[in-house]
Design an enzyme around this catalytic site. Structure first.
Site, mmCIF file in Angstrom:
data_model
loop_
_atom_site.group_PDB
_atom_site.id
_atom_site.type_symbol
_atom_site.label_atom_id
_atom_site.label_comp_id
_atom_site.label_asym_id
_atom_site.label_seq_id
_atom_site.Cartn_x
_atom_site.Cartn_y
_atom_site.Cartn_z
ATOM 1 N N GLN A 131 83.572 -1.248 53.785
ATOM 2 C CA GLN A 131 82.819 -0.675 52.673
ATOM 3 C C GLN A 131 82.131 0.645 53.024
ATOM 4 O O GLN A 131 82.157 1.595 52.236
ATOM 5 C CB GLN A 131 81.799 -1.686 52.142
ATOM 6 N N GLU A 158 82.348 -6.573 61.370
ATOM 7 C CA GLU A 158 82.948 -7.628 62.190
ATOM 8 C C GLU A 158 82.986 -7.295 63.686
ATOM 9 O O GLU A 158 82.825 -8.205 64.518
ATOM 10 C CB GLU A 158 84.365 -7.921 61.682
#
Length: 328
Positions: free
Chosen positions: A90, A289
């Site tokens: 994002q 992540e």
């Protein structure tokens, strides 16, 4: 007896969907009647800070405060598709879409200001504090609100929609070669642990996390991501274990499914590595992540350094560590 050991682990991680899969983010920027700016994106906020970062990118491009931006998200009736809140994409993908939309919006805003101010060109116009002004003659200025009213009087609204497409190519199926992701982010973590050789319990004494971020748009949120990722990694390697029997989860309650608490997480030294990514919004990359990946191998390496036991099955429970010590 308690023995200490140190371990390190490094990783690289390709952000975005990758492998040639279409990775597109769309953003719409609009001028509201009160002079504030709306940014509409279908970017789900799941705690990663997307709302804040996207507002910061828009505010930077327009030279206004973050409080002057209203973000519209998670409403498919009002927002364009910005892809999933996954693959650490994002900040990079949708951030780029917002930046492109704001830059085009700014051009059209200046054209409207030129007409309202009766100038012969938009050259030399600047935006600051919700006003457009002529840099060489600052008295010549107009507010965003007045420009918005001009559009409303004509039955229009100033809006701009732009899309960003990430660069990704499909890997060769026969050789496994290719460039499936862009950009990549890098990190290296180090930990010191203490292992009780009588109980098999592992305590993390200290940790250091060096994370490549491209450009830290919001350093405090970067540090929060590192801390959160480290805590999740600790749970993965030392505590969490789904027990299945005949297809049923036996430890389906938090009283039985063990997760780390704040007492299990040490003070973490965080090192933010800034090497701006030329294709990123103001040089930024996503790190959602990647901050989790090196935690487990760093801890396992530290356990091996402390007691000479290599754990190959997670979680590294006290029982497994004690068994390994006895076998050794």
């Amino acid at each position: 007896m308690k023995r200490r050991g140190k371990g390190i682990a490094a990783s690289f991680y390709g952000t975005g969907y990758g492998n040639g899969f279409p990775d597109i983010s769309i953003a719409t920027v609009g001028l509201e009647e009160n002079g504030k700016i709306s940014i509409s994106v279908g970017a789900s906020e799941v705690g990663q800070g997307a709302k804040t970062i996207l507002c910061q990118i828009g505010a930077e491009a327009l030279g206004i405060g973050i409080d002057d931006i209203r973000i519209v998200h998670e409403d498919s009736n009002e927002t364009p598709d910005s892809g999933t809140a996954a693959a650490s994409r994002q900040t990079y993908n949708t951030g780029n879409a917002v930046k492109l939309a704001v830059e085009e919006f700014k051009k059209r805003l200046f054209e409207a200001a030129k007409d309202e101010l009766k100038l012969n060109t938009s050259l030399g116009l600047e935006a600051e504090d919700k006003e457009v002004y002529l840099k060489m003659f600052p008295q010549k200025r107009i507010s965003f609100e007045k420009i918005a009213k001009g559009f409303k009087n004509r039955g229009k609204k100033l809006t701009v929609t732009e899309r960003f497409v990430a660069q990704t190519t499909e890997m060769d199926g026969a050789t496994g070669q290719g460039a499936p992701y862009w950009p990549y982010t890098f990190n290296c973590y180090g930990v010191e642990v203490e292992v009780d050789t009588e109980t098999g319990k592992v305590d993390i004494i200290s940790a250091v996390c060096a994370q490549d971020v491209g450009r830290a748009i919001n350093p405090s949120m970067v540090e929060g991501q590192v801390e959160g990722g480290f805590a999740m990694g600790v749970g993965y390697v030392l505590f969490e274990d789904i027990v299945l029997k005949d297809g049923m989860i036996k430890n389906n309650k938090f009283s039985k499914y063990i997760i780390p608490t704040s007492l299990d997480i040490p003070k973490i030294e965080k090192i933010i590595i800034e090497d701006p990514e030329s294709t990123g919004p103001y040089g930024a990359k996503g790190i959602g992540e990647p901050v989790m990946i090196p935690v487990a191998p760093a801890i396992l390496n530290a356990i091996y350094d402390a007691v000479g036991v290599r754990i190959n099955e997670l979680p590294a429970s006290p029982e497994k560590i004690l068994k390994g010590i006895k076998e050794r």
